[in-house]
Write a protein that holds these residues in place. Structure first.
Motif, PDB file in Angstrom:
ATOM      1  N   ASP A 105      65.413  24.661  -0.997  1.00 44.03           N
ATOM      2  CA  ASP A 105      66.799  24.254  -1.254  1.00 44.03           C
ATOM      3  C   ASP A 105      67.246  23.222  -0.227  1.00 44.03           C
ATOM      4  O   ASP A 105      67.942  22.270  -0.553  1.00 44.03           O
ATOM      5  N   ARG A 106      66.839  23.434   1.024  1.00 38.69           N
ATOM      6  CA  ARG A 106      67.193  22.483   2.087  1.00 38.69           C
ATOM      7  C   ARG A 106      66.587  21.106   1.815  1.00 38.69           C
ATOM      8  O   ARG A 106      67.246  20.077   1.977  1.00 38.69           O
ATOM      9  N   ALA A 108      65.722  19.990  -1.192  1.00 28.91           N
ATOM     10  CA  ALA A 108      66.395  19.462  -2.382  1.00 28.91           C
ATOM     11  C   ALA A 108      67.778  18.914  -2.041  1.00 28.91           C
ATOM     12  O   ALA A 108      68.216  17.905  -2.616  1.00 28.91           O
ATOM     13  N   ASP A 109      68.455  19.536  -1.093  1.00 29.79           N
ATOM     14  CA  ASP A 109      69.790  19.075  -0.696  1.00 29.79           C
ATOM     15  C   ASP A 109      69.767  17.668  -0.100  1.00 29.79           C
ATOM     16  O   ASP A 109      70.782  16.980  -0.080  1.00 29.79           O
ATOM     17  N   VAL A 111      68.499  15.102  -1.316  1.00 34.89           N
ATOM     18  CA  VAL A 111      68.670  14.080  -2.344  1.00 34.89           C
ATOM     19  C   VAL A 111      69.901  14.305  -3.215  1.00 34.89           C
ATOM     20  O   VAL A 111      70.178  13.515  -4.101  1.00 34.89           O
ATOM     21  N   ARG A 112      70.611  15.377  -2.968  1.00 41.43           N
ATOM     22  CA  ARG A 112      71.840  15.638  -3.719  1.00 41.43           C
ATOM     23  C   ARG A 112      73.037  15.065  -2.980  1.00 41.43           C
ATOM     24  O   ARG A 112      73.147  15.190  -1.771  1.00 41.43           O
ATOM     25  N   PRO A 113      73.970  14.445  -3.736  1.00 40.30           N
ATOM     26  CA  PRO A 113      75.197  13.975  -3.073  1.00 40.30           C
ATOM     27  C   PRO A 113      76.029  15.162  -2.624  1.00 40.30           C
ATOM     28  O   PRO A 113      76.045  16.215  -3.267  1.00 40.30           O
ATOM     29  N   ARG A 114      76.695  14.986  -1.496  1.00 38.56           N
ATOM     30  CA  ARG A 114      77.577  16.047  -0.998  1.00 38.56           C
ATOM     31  C   ARG A 114      78.848  16.092  -1.806  1.00 38.56           C
ATOM     32  O   ARG A 114      79.381  15.054  -2.211  1.00 38.56           O
ATOM     33  N   GLU A 115      79.362  17.295  -1.991  1.00 42.15           N
ATOM     34  CA  GLU A 115      80.632  17.450  -2.685  1.00 42.15           C
ATOM     35  C   GLU A 115      81.759  17.238  -1.680  1.00 42.15           C
ATOM     36  O   GLU A 115      81.663  17.606  -0.516  1.00 42.15           O
TER      37      GLU A 115
END
Length: 118
Positions: A105-106, A108-109, A111-115
């Motif tokens: 998960d870390r 994967a995070d 490449v994910r945009p922050r909310e």
């Protein structure tokens, strides 16, 4: 009049849309993680562990799968342990390795945009 228009175009073009969201501590942690993952053999190790559904894998299985000698495999595993990607457990004469909880998960995070927090 044209010079003023050019200046406005330059300002709108060069206005930053996004600013860094990482604190220095986070950037250091991510740098360490990227360095640990920046090797094809270490990526294969992480992939094997991800496919193992939470089961630990013996060091001898990595040797066979990677086609590397034991000292080289141990070096790569140590890099991943030191970076907090995998965990090592001694069982008798053999070491077994598993993914650290939440590490996928870390990764994967990254490449994910922050909310946005309101």
């Amino acid at each position: 009049m044209r010079a003023m228009g050019d200046a406005l175009d330059l300002l709108s073009c060069c206005s930053p849309l996004v600013r860094p969201q990482l604190r220095d501590e986070e950037a250091v942690e991510l740098e360490r993680l990227f360095q640990a993952l920046a090797d094809r053999n270490r990526l294969k190790v992480v992939n094997m562990l991800a496919q193992a559904d939470g089961e630990a894998i013996c060091v001898c299985e990595f040797q066979d799968a990677l086609g590397l000698k034991q000292p080289t495999v141990s070096y790569h595993l140590k890099q991943l342990v030191d970076a907090g990607v995998i965990a090592r457990e001694q069982r008798g004469r053999f070491a077994f390795y598993s993914l650290e909880p939440g590490v996928l998960d870390r990764i994967a995070d990254l490449v994910r945009p922050r909310e946005e927090v309101a």
